[in-house]
Design an enzyme around this catalytic site. Structure first.
Site, short mmCIF file in Angstrom:
data_model
loop_
_atom_site.label_atom_id
_atom_site.label_comp_id
_atom_site.label_asym_id
_atom_site.label_seq_id
_atom_site.Cartn_x
_atom_site.Cartn_y
_atom_site.Cartn_z
N ARG A 136 8.88 3.70 12.87
CA ARG A 136 7.66 4.25 12.28
C ARG A 136 6.59 3.83 13.27
O ARG A 136 6.37 2.64 13.49
CB ARG A 136 7.42 3.68 10.89
CG ARG A 136 6.04 3.98 10.29
CD ARG A 136 5.83 5.46 10.05
NE ARG A 136 4.55 5.73 9.35
CZ ARG A 136 3.39 5.97 9.97
NH1 ARG A 136 3.34 5.98 11.29
NH2 ARG A 136 2.30 6.18 9.27
N HIS A 139 0.69 1.89 13.77
CA HIS A 139 -0.39 2.53 13.03
C HIS A 139 -1.11 1.51 12.17
O HIS A 139 -0.72 0.34 12.09
CB HIS A 139 0.18 3.65 12.15
CG HIS A 139 0.99 3.13 11.00
ND1 HIS A 139 2.29 2.67 11.14
CD2 HIS A 139 0.69 2.96 9.68
CE1 HIS A 139 2.74 2.26 9.97
NE2 HIS A 139 1.80 2.42 9.08
N HIS A 141 -3.99 1.56 8.37
CA HIS A 141 -4.54 2.43 7.32
C HIS A 141 -5.51 1.66 6.44
O HIS A 141 -5.65 0.44 6.56
CB HIS A 141 -3.43 3.07 6.47
CG HIS A 141 -2.22 2.21 6.30
ND1 HIS A 141 -2.24 1.05 5.57
CD2 HIS A 141 -0.96 2.31 6.81
CE1 HIS A 141 -1.02 0.51 5.60
NE2 HIS A 141 -0.22 1.24 6.35
N GLU A 145 -0.52 -2.80 2.45
CA GLU A 145 0.86 -2.30 2.33
C GLU A 145 1.79 -3.43 1.92
O GLU A 145 1.88 -4.44 2.60
CB GLU A 145 1.29 -1.72 3.69
CG GLU A 145 2.78 -1.38 3.80
CD GLU A 145 3.12 -0.75 5.15
OE1 GLU A 145 2.28 -0.02 5.72
OE2 GLU A 145 4.22 -1.00 5.67
N HIS A 184 0.49 -2.23 12.74
CA HIS A 184 1.85 -2.71 12.51
C HIS A 184 2.89 -1.65 12.88
O HIS A 184 2.55 -0.48 13.09
CB HIS A 184 2.03 -3.14 11.05
CG HIS A 184 1.59 -2.11 10.05
ND1 HIS A 184 0.29 -2.00 9.60
CD2 HIS A 184 2.28 -1.11 9.42
CE1 HIS A 184 0.20 -1.01 8.73
NE2 HIS A 184 1.39 -0.44 8.60
N GLU A 207 0.82 9.14 2.99
CA GLU A 207 1.51 8.68 4.19
C GLU A 207 1.03 9.43 5.44
O GLU A 207 1.26 9.01 6.56
CB GLU A 207 3.02 8.85 4.02
CG GLU A 207 3.41 10.31 3.80
CD GLU A 207 4.84 10.50 3.35
OE1 GLU A 207 5.58 9.51 3.29
OE2 GLU A 207 5.21 11.64 3.07
N HIS A 320 5.29 -6.25 -24.33
CA HIS A 320 4.25 -7.03 -23.66
C HIS A 320 3.21 -6.09 -23.07
O HIS A 320 3.37 -4.88 -23.11
CB HIS A 320 4.87 -7.88 -22.54
CG HIS A 320 5.39 -7.07 -21.38
ND1 HIS A 320 6.58 -6.38 -21.42
CD2 HIS A 320 4.85 -6.79 -20.16
CE1 HIS A 320 6.77 -5.75 -20.28
NE2 HIS A 320 5.73 -5.97 -19.49
N HIS A 322 -0.12 -6.17 -19.72
CA HIS A 322 -0.70 -6.90 -18.58
C HIS A 322 -2.21 -6.80 -18.68
O HIS A 322 -2.76 -5.70 -18.71
CB HIS A 322 -0.19 -6.32 -17.26
CG HIS A 322 1.31 -6.29 -17.22
ND1 HIS A 322 2.06 -7.37 -16.82
CD2 HIS A 322 2.19 -5.33 -17.58
CE1 HIS A 322 3.34 -7.06 -16.92
NE2 HIS A 322 3.46 -5.83 -17.39
N GLU A 327 0.49 -0.83 -14.34
CA GLU A 327 1.79 -1.20 -13.77
C GLU A 327 2.44 0.03 -13.14
O GLU A 327 2.54 1.08 -13.77
CB GLU A 327 2.68 -1.76 -14.88
CG GLU A 327 4.12 -2.05 -14.43
CD GLU A 327 4.93 -2.75 -15.51
OE1 GLU A 327 4.32 -3.47 -16.34
OE2 GLU A 327 6.16 -2.58 -15.54
N HIS A 366 4.14 -2.14 -23.78
CA HIS A 366 5.35 -1.43 -23.36
C HIS A 366 6.57 -2.33 -23.45
O HIS A 366 6.45 -3.56 -23.54
CB HIS A 366 5.20 -0.85 -21.96
CG HIS A 366 4.81 -1.85 -20.91
ND1 HIS A 366 3.55 -2.36 -20.81
CD2 HIS A 366 5.53 -2.45 -19.92
CE1 HIS A 366 3.49 -3.22 -19.80
NE2 HIS A 366 4.68 -3.30 -19.25
MN MN Z 1 1.86 1.25 7.25
MN MN Z 2 5.27 -4.80 -17.68
#
Ligand code: MN
Ligand code: MN
Length: 428
Positions: A136, A139, A141, A145, A184, A207, A320, A322, A327, A366
């Site tokens: 890859r 590059h 961004h 990541e 990277h 991407e 539960h 968050h 998520e 959830h």
């Molecule tokens: Mn990347």
């Molecule tokens: Mn969860």
């Protein structure tokens, strides 16, 4: 009135739990509630619930018209939901296997972003493959990541603003983290190359929206490049004229050799890789395990936290939510179903398999059930520096007796039969 409710609750242990008689006794119970003035509305909901439960099992659910039987077989809960589902919740499911691959010599890539799951504004995912030796392209961004190697091995490089470069090889279960703007690379290693999942802390990430080494040089006037590098116009003409993005290349030499080349410019303090698959579980019992990786144990991962969850057949990831983020899930192995309950009584249940993506709106309650015959493994991902969750069982166990009884309308002995502590994975 309060006494009536308590009395009804105390006698509830003697009556059948399911079926028509439950409906009758619920109506009797709601007759008491009517004294409070809210009876009519509550009764309407109770009747609807009973009708829905009957309808789910009876002939009303038949569908004599055209059907996409392939989709129905894979997603039974999506089409004919549990009777507890309600309303129009935004999509909570998508699959990488429905997104088109960008295929190049050396590998492919495809993505699930807010274009596929409209409410996922915090995180987006890319699934990528590199054959042995393929890169890859170098590059950077706008987004951070986070990545996990799914199969095979790769060599990664990332350079810090101070000019030091980190170099490492990663294998299955290993992570890497590249902060926004840090340049990277990723290169597939010997054997069959690799496949990995990338997660970005921008829901609308693409991407295609990355800064590339090739394009920086190809779109700067050659006389400027000559002043910057000393390369002549003829040499500039030989540089790639368009993006390389993914391309084939020779396998690199040994890692230690490339590290020696960097010498004092090798970054050794900050670690941009982490062996998640090999770490001891943060929680484990006979029914499953949870591994949590966030900025507390992987210090460079400042904006993305993760939990890798394993559930044995029949077990559930407890009810539960968050308190700090939505998520974004990636399903690695096995199958299951998730129910999400939002505000205004919106509830949605969907079925998931390997290579699917799940989404839970911020704070929504959830749970996830392993519905298959093998181990289920999935990732819970958050745009946060710390993993946090709130356990329904733990919360109920902390409610003083009168508070718990007033809300749940059950005898105390029943209420306290629930687990009194947080148990992330519960048995069948
Ligand atoms: Mn990347
Ligand atoms: Mn969860």
């Amino acid at each position: 009135m309060r006494t009536d409710i308590e009395q009804d609750a105390e006698t509830s242990q003697q009556r059948p739990e399911q079926g028509e008689e439950q409906g009758v006794s619920r109506r009797a119970f709601l007759g008491a509630a009517a004294v409070a003035g809210a009876g009519a509305a509550l009764q309407a909901i109770a009747q609807t619930r009973t009708e829905l439960e009957r309808g789910r099992a009876g002939s009303s659910a038949s569908d004599p018209g055209p059907e996409n039987t392939v989709l129905l077989k894979a997603n039974p809960d999506a089409n004919l939901p549990p009777f507890t589902d309600r309303g129009n919740m935004h999509p909570i499911w998508y699959s990488f296997d429905l997104t088109q691959k960008r295929l190049q010599a050396g590998g492919w890539t495809h993505q699930v972003t807010s274009r596929e799951i409209s409410q996922s504004r915090e995180l987006a995912g890319v699934n990528m493959r590199l054959t042995a030796g393929s890169f890859r392209e170098l590059h950077w961004h706008l987004a951070d990541e986070w990545a996990i190697m799914l199969t095979g091995r790769a060599r990664i490089s990332v350079m810090q603003p101070d000019g030091k470069m980190f170099l490492d090889d990663v294998g299955p279960g290993d992570l890497w983290y590249f902060p926004a703007g840090y340049p990277h690379s990723i290169q597939g290693l010997e054997g069959d190359g690799c496949e990995f999942l990338l997660v970005f802390d921008q829901g609308d990430f693409s991407e295609d929206d990355t800064f590339l080494l090739s394009e920086f040089l190809a779109h700067t006037p050659p006389e400027v490049v000559e002043k910057n590098t000393g390369w002549t116009r003829q040499e500039w003409d030989r540089l790639p004229q368009t993006a390389l993005y993914i391309f084939e290349a020779a396998l690199p030499g040994p890692l230690e050799e490339e590290r020696r080349f960097l010498g004092k410019h090798l970054e050794e303090e900050n670690r941009y890789t982490f062996r998640m698959g090999a770490m001891p579980p943060s929680f484990a019992d006979a029914h499953g395990s949870v591994r949590i990786v966030d900025a507390t144990n992987f210090s460079v991962a400042r904006n993305i936290a993760a939990a890798m969850v394993s559930i044995q057949p029949g077990g559930i990831r407890e009810m539960h939510w968050h308190p700090n983020a939505s998520e974004w899930q990636y399903w690695i192995k096995g199958q299951g179903r998730m129910t999400v309950v939002g505000t205004e009584a919106k509830a949605r249940t969907m079925d998931f398999r390997a290579n699917d993506v799940g989404f839970v709106p911020a704070m929504a309650g959830h749970s996830i059930e392993n519905t298959g015959t093998e181990e289920l493994i999935f990732l819970e991902m958050f745009k946060a520096s710390r993993y946090q969750d709130i356990s329904l069982n733990q919360w109920m166990s902390r409610m003083p007796d009168s508070m718990a009884k007033a809300h749940l309308r059950l005898p105390l002995s029943t209420i306290r039969r629930a687990p009194q502590e947080r148990v992330p994975i519960l048995p069948r």
